[in-house]
Each structure stands twice: as structure tokens, then as C-alpha cells.
Design a protein around this motif. Structure first.
Motif, PDB file in Angstrom:
ATOM      1  N   THR A   5      -1.836 -14.560   2.700  1.00 41.01           N
ATOM      2  CA  THR A   5      -2.244 -13.195   2.383  1.00 41.01           C
ATOM      3  C   THR A   5      -2.744 -12.482   3.640  1.00 41.01           C
ATOM      4  O   THR A   5      -2.391 -11.333   3.900  1.00 41.01           O
ATOM      5  CB  THR A   5      -3.346 -13.193   1.300  1.00 41.01           C
ATOM      6  N   HIS A   9      -1.048  -9.205   5.626  1.00 40.96           N
ATOM      7  CA  HIS A   9      -1.815  -7.990   5.931  1.00 40.96           C
ATOM      8  C   HIS A   9      -2.079  -7.831   7.430  1.00 40.96           C
ATOM      9  O   HIS A   9      -2.905  -7.021   7.834  1.00 40.96           O
ATOM     10  CB  HIS A   9      -3.123  -7.979   5.144  1.00 40.96           C
ATOM     11  N   SER A  81      -3.521 -12.095  -3.252  1.00 38.56           N
ATOM     12  CA  SER A  81      -3.089 -10.737  -2.944  1.00 38.56           C
ATOM     13  C   SER A  81      -4.291  -9.809  -2.903  1.00 38.56           C
ATOM     14  O   SER A  81      -5.319 -10.072  -3.519  1.00 38.56           O
ATOM     15  CB  SER A  81      -2.051 -10.283  -3.963  1.00 38.56           C
ATOM     16  N   ILE A  82      -4.118  -8.735  -2.153  1.00 38.35           N
ATOM     17  CA  ILE A  82      -5.121  -7.680  -2.066  1.00 38.35           C
ATOM     18  C   ILE A  82      -4.368  -6.372  -2.214  1.00 38.35           C
ATOM     19  O   ILE A  82      -3.388  -6.123  -1.509  1.00 38.35           O
ATOM     20  CB  ILE A  82      -5.867  -7.745  -0.723  1.00 38.35           C
ATOM     21  N   ASP A  83      -4.812  -5.542  -3.160  1.00 35.59           N
ATOM     22  CA  ASP A  83      -4.095  -4.318  -3.488  1.00 35.59           C
ATOM     23  C   ASP A  83      -4.940  -3.102  -3.113  1.00 35.59           C
ATOM     24  O   ASP A  83      -5.984  -2.876  -3.700  1.00 35.59           O
ATOM     25  CB  ASP A  83      -3.781  -4.315  -4.987  1.00 35.59           C
ATOM     26  N   LEU A  84      -4.476  -2.345  -2.155  1.00 33.88           N
ATOM     27  CA  LEU A  84      -5.160  -1.115  -1.754  1.00 33.88           C
ATOM     28  C   LEU A  84      -4.438   0.122  -2.303  1.00 33.88           C
ATOM     29  O   LEU A  84      -4.846   1.240  -2.035  1.00 33.88           O
ATOM     30  CB  LEU A  84      -5.224  -1.024  -0.226  1.00 33.88           C
ATOM     31  N   SER A  85      -3.394  -0.085  -3.079  1.00 35.38           N
ATOM     32  CA  SER A  85      -2.499   1.008  -3.472  1.00 35.38           C
ATOM     33  C   SER A  85      -3.121   2.046  -4.402  1.00 35.38           C
ATOM     34  O   SER A  85      -2.670   3.189  -4.418  1.00 35.38           O
ATOM     35  CB  SER A  85      -1.226   0.452  -4.114  1.00 35.38           C
ATOM     36  N   LYS A  91      -5.086   3.783   0.552  1.00 35.12           N
ATOM     37  CA  LYS A  91      -3.642   3.710   0.310  1.00 35.12           C
ATOM     38  C   LYS A  91      -2.912   4.023   1.616  1.00 35.12           C
ATOM     39  O   LYS A  91      -3.227   4.988   2.307  1.00 35.12           O
ATOM     40  CB  LYS A  91      -3.236   4.698  -0.772  1.00 35.12           C
ATOM     41  N   ASN A  94      -3.862  -0.757   6.202  1.00 34.51           N
ATOM     42  CA  ASN A  94      -3.810  -2.205   6.080  1.00 34.51           C
ATOM     43  C   ASN A  94      -5.196  -2.791   5.823  1.00 34.51           C
ATOM     44  O   ASN A  94      -6.210  -2.075   5.831  1.00 34.51           O
ATOM     45  CB  ASN A  94      -3.149  -2.839   7.316  1.00 34.51           C
ATOM     46  N   TYR A 120      -7.839  -6.475 -11.304  1.00 36.52           N
ATOM     47  CA  TYR A 120      -6.596  -5.828 -10.876  1.00 36.52           C
ATOM     48  C   TYR A 120      -6.207  -4.659 -11.783  1.00 36.52           C
ATOM     49  O   TYR A 120      -5.595  -3.714 -11.344  1.00 36.52           O
ATOM     50  CB  TYR A 120      -5.446  -6.841 -10.824  1.00 36.52           C
ATOM     51  N   PRO A 122      -5.197  -1.555 -13.276  1.00 37.36           N
ATOM     52  CA  PRO A 122      -5.267  -0.176 -12.766  1.00 37.36           C
ATOM     53  C   PRO A 122      -6.016   0.779 -13.705  1.00 37.36           C
ATOM     54  O   PRO A 122      -6.670   1.702 -13.246  1.00 37.36           O
ATOM     55  CB  PRO A 122      -3.802   0.246 -12.639  1.00 37.36           C
ATOM     56  N   ARG A 125      -9.640   0.382 -12.891  1.00 39.03           N
ATOM     57  CA  ARG A 125      -9.932   0.754 -11.504  1.00 39.03           C
ATOM     58  C   ARG A 125      -9.922   2.265 -11.305  1.00 39.03           C
ATOM     59  O   ARG A 125     -10.748   2.810 -10.576  1.00 39.03           O
ATOM     60  CB  ARG A 125      -8.925   0.101 -10.563  1.00 39.03           C
TER      61      ARG A 125
END
Length: 170
Positions: A5, A9, A81-85, A91, A94, A120, A122, A125
Motif C-alpha cells: 500500500t 502511494h 488500501s487508503i482512499d482519499l477520493s 482528492k 497522494n 470506508y 461513502p 463519510r
């Protein structure tokens, strides 16, 4: 999982230190990581360190290895995993950018710890503020501190023996 991971990134392997509980774990990790590096063609970490058995003592050991004021990010070894989306603020950026920004925000607020929302989903969040400064649960699998190794008041006591829910205590 976490090393993959971090590589995904683009975290510089020179910043990555892997702490294990004992010599047996060291030998196992060393062999596995060396094979992995040979297959992948790149190094995934800087140094493998034998620490202390147990989650709470290990985290304290790590803090004691680094100077006062050092920025330390703790990752468990199973972060996939790491989700910044979903973040308007992060967004398109990195993980390195996120971590640097988290420490800057922490310093600006005269604080010493930051964490991430652990769910996670959405739907949940999107309903949350981007940054909060009130009392919140910080998931132990991924958080950052500005190191204060000698400050007894923040050393874990309730969970010292078994490490259960150490993140809740923190």
C-alpha cells in the motif's frame, strides 16, 4: 499488505521502518521481504528493527527510539488500501501529501496526534466534516503523532499488558 500500500502511494522506502517482536519474527520478515524485493525489483522499507513483543510495549518502544518532536506515522501490517477520493481537500493528492498536511494541521492546532476515519462506507463519510478537533476515536491501524516519548501522562496504562483496545485508550 501495508508495504504494498505504501509503495502504491509512492511513500519513500527510506521513511519506512518495520518493527517486529523478536528475532524469530525478524528472520521470517527478512526472508519474506527480501524475496518480495527480489521479485518486485524494488526495496519496500529502510530498516527492519527488533522491538518488544506486544502492541502497547512495541508502540512505546518505537516512540522511545525517536527524538522529541519527531513526526511518526503508525501503520499496522495489514492496511490494504487508503482512499482519499471522497475528500475535497485531498482528492487528487497522494498519501505523502495527506500525511504532511495532517502534521501541519496538527501543529497549527497545537496538538500532537491525528487520525483517520476508519469506515470506508461513502454514505457515512460524506456526512462528516473533513477535519474535526473534538474527542474522537482514532483507529490504531493508521495514525500519526508528534513524538513525546518522555511524557508519562500519555503512556498507555490500562491496556499495557494485553494491548486490547489500545487505540480506544489512546
Amino acid at each position: 499488505k501495508t508495504l504494498a500500500t505504501l509503495h502504491k502511494h509512492k511513500i519513500d522506502p527510506k521513511k519506512v521502518f518495520v518493527y517486529v517482536a523478536n528475532k524469530e519474527d525478524y528472520d521470517l520478515y527478512k526472508e519474506t521481504l527480501d524475496k518480495s524485493e527480489a521479485t518486485l525489483g524494488y526495496k519496500t522499507y529502510n530498516k527492519l528493527v527488533v522491538g518488544i513483543k506486544g502492541l502497547v510495549p512495541q508502540r512505546q518502544f518505537i516512540m522511545n527510539q525517536w527524538p522529541e518532536g519527531k513526526h511518526i506515522v503508525f501503520f499496522d501490517d495489514d492496511v490494504q488500501s487508503i482512499d482519499l477520493s471522497l475528500s475535497p481537500r485531498f482528492k487528487g493528492h497522494n498519501l505523502d501529501y495527506f500525511i504532511k498536511d495532517a502534521f501541519k494541521e496538527t501543529e497549527d492546532l497545537k496538538s500532537y496526534i491525528w487520525g483517520v476515519y476508519a469506515v470506508y462506507n461513502p454514505f457515512f463519510r460524506k456526512a462528516r466534516k473533513e477535519v474535526t478537533t473534538d474527542l474522537n476515536y482514532i483507529v490504531g491501524a493508521f495514525y500519526g503523532i508528534i513524538n513525546r516519548p518522555k511524557l508519562k501522562a500519555i503512556q498507555l496504562t490500562i491496556t499495557k499488558e494485553n494491548g486490547q483496545k489500545e487505540d480506544v485508550e489512546r
